[in-house]
Design an enzyme around this catalytic site. Sequence first.
Site, PDB file in Angstrom:
ATOM      1  N   HIS A 180      32.192  15.200 -22.307  1.00 45.79           N
ATOM      2  CA  HIS A 180      33.372  14.784 -22.026  1.00 45.79           C
ATOM      3  C   HIS A 180      34.083  16.585 -22.047  1.00 45.79           C
ATOM      4  CE1 HIS A 180      32.751  10.701 -23.254  1.00 45.79           C
ATOM      5  NE2 HIS A 180      33.397  10.565 -21.964  1.00 45.79           N
ATOM      6  N   LYS A 188      39.850  16.010 -23.551  1.00 43.51           N
ATOM      7  CA  LYS A 188      40.301  14.230 -24.310  1.00 43.51           C
ATOM      8  C   LYS A 188      40.103  14.795 -26.127  1.00 43.51           C
ATOM      9  CE  LYS A 188      36.239  11.049 -25.242  1.00 43.51           C
ATOM     10  NZ  LYS A 188      37.522   9.511 -24.668  1.00 43.51           N
TER      11      LYS A 188
END
Length: 276
Positions: free
Chosen positions: A164, A168
Site C-alpha cells: 500500500h 496507510k
Amino acid sequence: MDASRSHRSDMAPIKVAVAGATGRMGQEVVKLIQREENLTLVGATARSKVGQDVGEVIRIGRVEVPLTDSLDDVLAQGPDVLVDFTTPDLVYENTEKAISYGVRPVVGTTGLTEKEIQELDSRCQEAGIGGIIAPNFAIGAVLMMVFTAKAARYMPHLEIIEMHHDRKLDAPSGTALKTAELISQERQELKQGHPEEKETLEGARGGYKDGYRVHSVRLPGLVAHQEVLFSDAGQLLTIRHDSLHRESFMPGVKLAIEDVMSRRGLVYGLEKILDL
C-alpha cells in the site's frame, strides 16, 4: 441478490452522508454519489475547510453541501446511509453514532477488532437496520480473496504480501487480515519453514498467522495491491490483485449502499453480499 435490491432506480434516491469526504477515498465517494441518479449527497464531514462547499473543495463544482466537523449535525439531517472512510481511531465511534441515529453504516475504514464488529452487528440488529464493513470494496480484490481461500484447500503452503501507499496507518491491511480469515476457514494450521529458522533482522519474516507469514510493504506511489504465493513440489501459484486507482473501489461502495437499505444486521466483507 434479490429483486428488491436491484430495482432501486424506481424509488426515491438514497440519501448518503460521507465521513472523511475530503480524503482520497472520500473524494471518490462524493464523485460517485454525484454521478448516480439513485444516490443523493446530504452531508459531508472533514477536519478542515469547514463551511466550504465539498464539491468546490474537491474540484467537481458546487454541490450545495457544506463541510462540517460535526458528525452529529450530519446525522441529524436524516441520511439513509453513512459512508465512512476516516481513520482507525474514529471509525468505531462514527459507526456506533450512526447506528444510534438509525443511519446505516457502510464502512471502508480498517482497524476494527472482531469484538467491535460483533458489538456493532448487535447494535444494527437491535436498531433493525443493515450495515456493511468491508476491508476492500474492489470487486476484483474480493474475488482474489475468495479464490485464495479455495486454493488454500489444495496448496496449504503460502505467504501473503500486501502493498500500500506510505500514508496507510495500519499494517497488515484489512484486506490481508480478511484474506487470512478466509484461509483459516479452509485450511488447518500448518507450521511452515525450517523449525530452527531464526531472524537475523527483526521482522524479516513478517507477521505470523496459522503457520504462514504476512508481509506489509509501504511505498509512495502505490495504491492497494496484494498477492498470495502458493508453493508445492515443482510449482508456484500466484493470485494477485492491483487497484491502480481509487475509482476501482466505487462499484463495490455503490453495491453496499444499495444493499444495506434492505438488510438487517451488519456483515463483514463484501463477499457476503455477492453471489459467489
